[in-house]
Design an enzyme around this catalytic site. Structure first.
Site, PDB file in Angstrom:
ATOM      1  N   SER A   1     -62.623 -36.363  38.852  1.00 54.30           N
ATOM      2  CA  SER A   1     -63.988 -36.732  38.460  1.00 54.30           C
ATOM      3  C   SER A   1     -64.966 -35.731  39.052  1.00 54.30           C
ATOM      4  O   SER A   1     -64.681 -35.101  40.083  1.00 54.30           O
ATOM      5  CB  SER A   1     -64.328 -38.125  39.016  1.00 54.30           C
ATOM      6  OG  SER A   1     -65.700 -38.396  38.872  1.00 54.30           O
TER       7      SER A   1
ATOM      8  N   TYR B   1     -64.066 -43.521  46.309  1.00 52.42           N
ATOM      9  CA  TYR B   1     -63.827 -42.968  44.957  1.00 52.42           C
ATOM     10  C   TYR B   1     -63.813 -41.449  45.023  1.00 52.42           C
ATOM     11  O   TYR B   1     -62.886 -40.794  44.536  1.00 52.42           O
ATOM     12  CB  TYR B   1     -64.915 -43.464  43.997  1.00 52.42           C
ATOM     13  CG  TYR B   1     -64.695 -43.027  42.558  1.00 52.42           C
ATOM     14  CD1 TYR B   1     -63.685 -43.593  41.791  1.00 52.42           C
ATOM     15  CD2 TYR B   1     -65.508 -42.054  41.967  1.00 52.42           C
ATOM     16  CE1 TYR B   1     -63.479 -43.200  40.472  1.00 52.42           C
ATOM     17  CE2 TYR B   1     -65.316 -41.664  40.649  1.00 52.42           C
ATOM     18  CZ  TYR B   1     -64.292 -42.242  39.908  1.00 52.42           C
ATOM     19  OH  TYR B   1     -64.092 -41.846  38.597  1.00 52.42           O
TER      20      TYR B   1
ATOM     21  N   ALA C   1     -63.362 -39.479  47.594  1.00 51.28           N
ATOM     22  CA  ALA C   1     -62.228 -38.971  48.383  1.00 51.28           C
ATOM     23  C   ALA C   1     -60.942 -39.013  47.554  1.00 51.28           C
ATOM     24  O   ALA C   1     -60.147 -38.063  47.557  1.00 51.28           O
ATOM     25  CB  ALA C   1     -62.066 -39.791  49.661  1.00 51.28           C
ATOM     26  N   SER C   2     -60.760 -40.109  46.811  1.00 47.15           N
ATOM     27  CA  SER C   2     -59.535 -40.211  45.994  1.00 47.15           C
ATOM     28  C   SER C   2     -59.536 -39.147  44.897  1.00 47.15           C
ATOM     29  O   SER C   2     -58.503 -38.555  44.581  1.00 47.15           O
ATOM     30  CB  SER C   2     -59.396 -41.614  45.381  1.00 47.15           C
ATOM     31  OG  SER C   2     -60.370 -41.842  44.377  1.00 47.15           O
ATOM     32  N   LYS C   3     -60.711 -38.885  44.332  1.00 51.03           N
ATOM     33  CA  LYS C   3     -60.776 -37.922  43.226  1.00 51.03           C
ATOM     34  C   LYS C   3     -60.678 -36.470  43.727  1.00 51.03           C
ATOM     35  O   LYS C   3     -60.100 -35.618  43.042  1.00 51.03           O
ATOM     36  CB  LYS C   3     -62.057 -38.149  42.418  1.00 51.03           C
ATOM     37  CG  LYS C   3     -62.063 -39.491  41.690  1.00 51.03           C
ATOM     38  CD  LYS C   3     -60.987 -39.524  40.627  1.00 51.03           C
ATOM     39  CE  LYS C   3     -60.830 -40.842  39.936  1.00 51.03           C
ATOM     40  NZ  LYS C   3     -59.818 -40.827  38.892  1.00 51.03           N
TER      41      LYS C   3
HETATM   42  N1  LIG Z   1     -65.952 -43.035  32.723  1.00 46.38           N
HETATM   43  C1  LIG Z   1     -66.402 -42.063  33.505  1.00 46.38           C
HETATM   44  O1  LIG Z   1     -67.602 -41.793  33.595  1.00 46.38           O
HETATM   45  C2  LIG Z   1     -65.426 -41.233  34.301  1.00 46.38           C
HETATM   46  C3  LIG Z   1     -65.870 -40.039  34.861  1.00 46.38           C
HETATM   47  C4  LIG Z   1     -64.994 -39.266  35.601  1.00 46.38           C
HETATM   48  C5  LIG Z   1     -63.694 -39.686  35.781  1.00 46.38           C
HETATM   49  N2  LIG Z   1     -63.287 -40.846  35.246  1.00 46.38           N
HETATM   50  C6  LIG Z   1     -61.891 -41.250  35.485  1.00 46.38           C
HETATM   51  O2  LIG Z   1     -61.245 -41.371  34.241  1.00 46.38           O
HETATM   52  C7  LIG Z   1     -60.168 -42.302  34.357  1.00 46.38           C
HETATM   53  C8  LIG Z   1     -60.275 -43.313  33.227  1.00 46.38           C
HETATM   54  O3  LIG Z   1     -61.497 -44.009  33.392  1.00 46.38           O
HETATM   55  P1  LIG Z   1     -62.228 -44.820  32.233  1.00 46.38           P
HETATM   56  O4  LIG Z   1     -63.652 -44.455  32.313  1.00 46.38           O
HETATM   57  O5  LIG Z   1     -61.484 -44.684  30.970  1.00 46.38           O
HETATM   58  O6  LIG Z   1     -62.090 -46.288  32.839  1.00 46.38           O
HETATM   59  P2  LIG Z   1     -61.606 -47.659  32.222  1.00 46.38           P
HETATM   60  O7  LIG Z   1     -61.998 -48.695  33.206  1.00 46.38           O
HETATM   61  O8  LIG Z   1     -62.063 -47.791  30.809  1.00 46.38           O
HETATM   62  O9  LIG Z   1     -60.018 -47.461  32.213  1.00 46.38           O
HETATM   63  C9  LIG Z   1     -59.251 -47.457  33.376  1.00 46.38           C
HETATM   64  C10 LIG Z   1     -57.949 -48.169  33.063  1.00 46.38           C
HETATM   65  O10 LIG Z   1     -57.151 -48.153  34.247  1.00 46.38           O
HETATM   66  C11 LIG Z   1     -56.510 -49.407  34.342  1.00 46.38           C
HETATM   67  N3  LIG Z   1     -56.158 -49.713  35.713  1.00 46.38           N
HETATM   68  C12 LIG Z   1     -56.987 -50.064  36.727  1.00 46.38           C
HETATM   69  N4  LIG Z   1     -56.287 -50.354  37.814  1.00 46.38           N
HETATM   70  C13 LIG Z   1     -54.970 -50.196  37.502  1.00 46.38           C
HETATM   71  C14 LIG Z   1     -53.761 -50.377  38.205  1.00 46.38           C
HETATM   72  N5  LIG Z   1     -53.740 -50.815  39.461  1.00 46.38           N
HETATM   73  N6  LIG Z   1     -52.604 -50.118  37.569  1.00 46.38           N
HETATM   74  C15 LIG Z   1     -52.604 -49.709  36.263  1.00 46.38           C
HETATM   75  N7  LIG Z   1     -53.724 -49.544  35.546  1.00 46.38           N
HETATM   76  C16 LIG Z   1     -54.894 -49.793  36.155  1.00 46.38           C
HETATM   77  C17 LIG Z   1     -57.537 -50.401  33.808  1.00 46.38           C
HETATM   78  O11 LIG Z   1     -56.953 -51.634  33.431  1.00 46.38           O
HETATM   79  C18 LIG Z   1     -58.148 -49.635  32.662  1.00 46.38           C
HETATM   80  O12 LIG Z   1     -57.503 -49.920  31.440  1.00 46.38           O
HETATM   81  C19 LIG Z   1     -60.299 -42.919  35.749  1.00 46.38           C
HETATM   82  O13 LIG Z   1     -59.397 -42.294  36.609  1.00 46.38           O
HETATM   83  C20 LIG Z   1     -61.715 -42.592  36.154  1.00 46.38           C
HETATM   84  O14 LIG Z   1     -61.859 -42.497  37.543  1.00 46.38           O
HETATM   85  C21 LIG Z   1     -64.105 -41.636  34.496  1.00 46.38           C
END
Ligand SMILES: NC(=O)c1ccc[n+]([C@@H]2O[C@H](COP(=O)([O-])OP(=O)(O)OC[C@H]3O[C@@H](n4cnc5c(N)ncnc54)[C@H](O)[C@@H]3O)[C@@H](O)[C@H]2O)c1
Length: 260
Positions: free
Chosen positions: A143, A156, A158-160
């Protein structure tokens, strides 16, 4: 089609970005293993993927559990055999004020986002090595918050940031098998995770959600948030043979937000 007959694994496949990637894989002819913890949304997502006339294998898995990851990947091996690409998309964004941040939210963030990404990648890499997969790909979603600090984004962020480093260390260990490991660092993308962040972010900034959303969009040189299909296009590219010479890199996809 570029990925016809290949087997791709997607974690967080029921979520915004994970589903968009699953769809992109399926549209280009790949079978898709769909891992998520949310059974209801996963069931709906799988129906849509099967409509592309590819095989879809849904599995309810908690990415925070290494035992569940290993069990799921055993089933993948028995049902699909070789895995060609993995997209690590599962994640949670638990923002909060430093003085009140809880151990529970810290552990959840690191366990799901970082530990889950590492051990699912390890399981996929074992499969690729066992089956002698050529040009295997592991793409992990970091991210913008792992590249530059964001208020309240302690665990968040730190993990990313850890995911960007994993792309490098995994790339080094797996290069001898021809497996490429990359990360992507998206900016704000309109998904359920973003809506959750918006609520916390607005609260911490002392703004309404509308004010906070407008302020964040104004900071982006391209003036808007990303769409999930734009993020999926990049993950797809990094999963394809077009990216056979890219490894260890983290690619920003932020509308210019962290680059200019
Ligand atoms: N949306 C943003 O603005 C954004 C920006 C940068 C990075 N990201 C990253 O992109 C990735 C996808 O995010 P998104 O926006 O599609 O979010 P989202 O919430 O729509 O999807 C995340 C999915 O992960 C699943 N999940 C959560 N905990 C879980 C677990 N313990 N085991 C298995 N599945 C699990 C959820 O059920 C969900 O379906 C994430 O890693 C997020 O950090 C998102």
């Amino acid at each position: 089609m570029e990925l016809t007959g290949r087997n791709c694994v997607v974690s967080g496949a029921a979520g915004g970005i994970g589903f968009a990637v699953s769809e992109k894989y399926a549209k280009s002819g790949a079978n898709v293993v769909m891992l998520d913890v949310n059974m209801k949304t996963l069931e709906r997502a799988v129906e849509k993927i099967e409509a592309y006339d590819v095989k879809a294998l849904p599995m309810v898995v908690d990415l925070a559990s290494v035992a569940e990851i290993e069990k799921a990947m055993e089933i993948v091996d028995q049902s699909f055999g070789a895995v060609n690409a993995l997209a690590n998309c599962a994640g949670v964004s638990l923002y909060g004020d430093l003085l009140e941040y809880t151990e529970k939210n810290w552990d959840l963030s690191l366990d799901i986002n970082l530990k889950g990404t590492f051990f699912l990648s390890q399981a996929a890499a074992k499969n690729m090595v066992k089956h002698g997969v050529k040009n295997g790909k592991i793409v992990s979603v970091s991210s913008q918050a792992g590249r530059v600090g964001e208020q309240g984004g302690h665990a968040y962020g730190a993990s990313k940031a850890g995911i960007c480093m994993l792309a490098q260390t995994m790339a080094l260990d797996l290069a001898k098998y021809g497996i490429c490991c990359t990360a992507i660092a998206p900016g704000i993308t309109d998904t359920p995770l973003f809506r959750n962040y918006l609520k916390n972010g607005a609260e911490m900034a002392g703004m309404t959600e509308q004010e906070f959303e407008k302020m964040r969009a104004q900071k982006i040189p391209l003036g808007r948030f990303a769409r999930t299909d734009e993020i999926a296009d990049l993950i797809w590219f990094l999963s394809s043979d077009k990216a056979n010479y890219i490894t260890g890199a983290t690619i920003d996809i932020t509308g210019g937000n962290v680059n200019v």
